[in-house]
Each structure stands twice: as structure tokens, then as C-alpha cells.
Design a protein around this motif. Structure first.
Motif, PDB file in Angstrom:
ATOM      1  N   ASP A 113      12.562 -60.394 -84.611  1.00 20.58           N
ATOM      2  CA  ASP A 113      11.565 -60.948 -85.476  1.00 20.58           C
ATOM      3  C   ASP A 113      10.136 -60.859 -84.665  1.00 20.58           C
TER       4      ASP A 113
ATOM      5  N   ASN B 294       5.880 -50.738 -81.640  1.00 20.73           N
ATOM      6  CA  ASN B 294       4.663 -51.346 -82.317  1.00 20.73           C
ATOM      7  C   ASN B 294       5.285 -52.527 -82.499  1.00 20.73           C
ATOM      8  N   GLY B 295       4.178 -53.444 -83.143  1.00 18.42           N
ATOM      9  CA  GLY B 295       4.387 -54.804 -83.409  1.00 18.42           C
ATOM     10  C   GLY B 295       4.885 -55.695 -82.342  1.00 18.42           C
TER      11      GLY B 295
ATOM     12  N   LYS C 247       0.494 -56.329 -81.095  1.00 25.23           N
ATOM     13  CA  LYS C 247       0.002 -57.070 -82.434  1.00 25.23           C
ATOM     14  C   LYS C 247      -0.823 -58.347 -81.847  1.00 25.23           C
TER      15      LYS C 247
END
Ligand code: SF4
Length: 257
Positions: free
Chosen positions: A141, A178-179, A212
Motif C-alpha cells: 500500500d 509507479n505510485g 507520487k
């Protein structure tokens, strides 16, 4: 100066984290020495006892996979309150040989017993050279990666990596994910990573990586090197604002009030 003691078990905390709320730590490294691929000058656990990216010779000192899984199941079934379960501990968690298998297992346990609990990783980025680690990152997460330098030279001075850890490769691998979140410790004094040139080149690397979000800190706890100075909160805040306007990436400064 006295540094913090090592974690004495597979689980520790929960600790109140400025970012994660109540965070229960998972330590996959030995309990009686620090085993890491970096030897950061500011590490609050002190000097790295074994600085390596290859853990083969240290396997018997690591907690066994089944013990880790059982410990996690027990705590997930308990009444202890925590918001995050976080891979961190006495060194670099992604170097644990069964790390990706453990992430799969933890996801299953989490979904079964505590579906609302989030999983976080605090990593120094060096394990990203392995395919399976990069794939497991996508399932976490809150994957947070260390980047303390804008150049190879500053990286070597501040993070003092093990042989085989390459700064350019780390930036390149981070840019392919990503992220992700980037975490940066900024320090004044000697050595430092806050000259104008360092900071400008660091912002350039952030533009390449496109995380991010970026979280910048300074030191709030005892560190092994007394020449290192804390970056004051006002300067951290200004650097976050400057970086955000130059990169277009959200940058948050964290400091004790
Ligand atoms: S990567 Fe983390 S554990 Fe390893 S030396 Fe640096 S601060 Fe310490």
C-alpha cells in the motif's frame, strides 16, 4: 553520542509515526547486529556491522520464514491496535531472501484477519535490482524509498553503500516504478547534502523518478557522527516549497514541533 538500540524481535512497536499513525514494525534482519546494504552517516542504529547486498553468508542469523509468518498471524489475530504493518527494522528488509514470498503471505493474512490494515515498506532502494522485489512493490500500500542525494558522490558520502550498489541504477529503477513515495533525510554540517548544487541535482532526479509524493526530514534522534547538523524546520519547509514548485511533485516536510 548514544544511538538507539537495535530491535530485539521480529515485531516491534506499534510506534507512533508522523506519517503512518500507529505502525507495527517487522524486522527481518538479525536481532544482535545491523545488516544493511548502506551505512548511512545519520543512521540512528549506529554504524552498520555488516554492510553488504549479498546476505548469503548471514542466512542463519535471519528469522526463518515460517517463524515470521506465525508471528504475523498471531499479532493479526490479537487485539493490539495498529494502522500499518511496516517492513523496516535492523537493516534493509528487501534483502531478506524470501521477501517477495513474504509479501504474498502477508497480503493473504491481512485480507483474512484485518482487511483495513495497510502494509508499508521503508526501503533504501538497493533491493530493486531484483525482479521479484520490483513486482512485490506493486502490491504494497505504501512503498517508501530512500533517496538522499542528487549525485553519485553525495550518495557515497551520505549513504556509504556496499560494493555493488550503484546510484545511477537506483535512480533508473525508481523511475520505472509507479505510485512510490520517496523519503529523504537532509543534513547540514559535515558531510551534508544541502548545498545549492546538491539540492538542484536532487530536484532533477525527482523529476526523472516522478514519485507520487516526497517526504523530507532531518535528524531528530541521536546519530553516530557529531559533525552532522540538523536542518532547521524553517529551512526544511522552504526546501519543500522550492522543490514542489520546481518539480511539480508534492513534497512534504516532516519535523518535530
Ligand atoms: S538504510 Fe536505513 S538502516 Fe541502513 S544504514 Fe541507512 S538509515 Fe540505517
Amino acid at each position: 553520542m548514544t544511538v538507539l538500540p537495535l530491535q530485539k524481535d521480529i515485531l516491534y512497536g506499534p510506534i507512533n509515526s508522523r506519517r503512518l499513525g500507529k505502525s507495527l514494525g517487522i524486522n527481518l534482519m538479525p536481532i544482535n547486529y545491523k545488516l544493511c546494504s548502506f551505512n548511512c552517516v545519520y543512521c540512528h542504529y549506529g554504524i552498520t556491522d555488516k554492510c553488504t547486498i549479498d546476505l548469503k553468508s548471514f542466512i542463519e542469523d535471519l528469522p526463518g520464514f515460517d517463524d515470521v509468518v506465525k508471528t504475523i498471524i498471531d499479532i493479526m489475530k490479537s487485539r493490539l491496535e495498529f494502522d500499518y504493518i511496516t517492513f523496516s527494522g535492523n537493516g534493509e528488509p528487501t534483502l531478506y531472501p524470501d521477501f517477495s514470498k513474504l509479501v504474498e503471505e502477508l497480503l493473504k493474512i491481512r485480507d483474512k484477519f484485518r482487511p483495513k490494515t495497510k502494509i508499508a515498506l521503508l526501503s533504501n532502494s538497493s533491493g530493486l535490482i531484483y525482479n521479484d522485489i520490483r513486482e512485490s512493490i506493486l502490491k504494497i500500500d505504501l512503498p517508501v524509498f530512500k533517496l538522499d542525494a542528487g549525485t553519485h558522490d553525495t550518495f557515497k558520502e551520505i549513504n556509504r553503500p556496499a560494493m555493488g550498489v550503484d546510484y545511477k541504477e537506483i535512480v533508473d529503477l525508481l523511475s520505472k516504478l509507479n505510485g512510490i513515495f520517496i523519503q529523504t533525510v537532509l543534513i547540514d554540517g559535515s558531510p551534508r547534502n544541502t548545498t545549492k548544487e546538491d539540492i538542484d541535482l536532487y530536484f532533477e532526479k525527482l523529476k526523472v523518478i516522478q514519485p507520487k509524493e516526497v517526504h523530507i526530514y532531518s535528524i531528530d534522534r541521536p546519530v553516530p557522527n557529531s559533525e552532522i547538523k540538523k536542518v532547521p524546520p524553517g529551512k526544511l519547509k522552504k526546501l519543500a516549497e522550492e522543490g514542489q514548485s520546481k518539480t511539480g511533485i508534492k513534497i512534504k516536510a516532516f519535523y518535530l514541533k
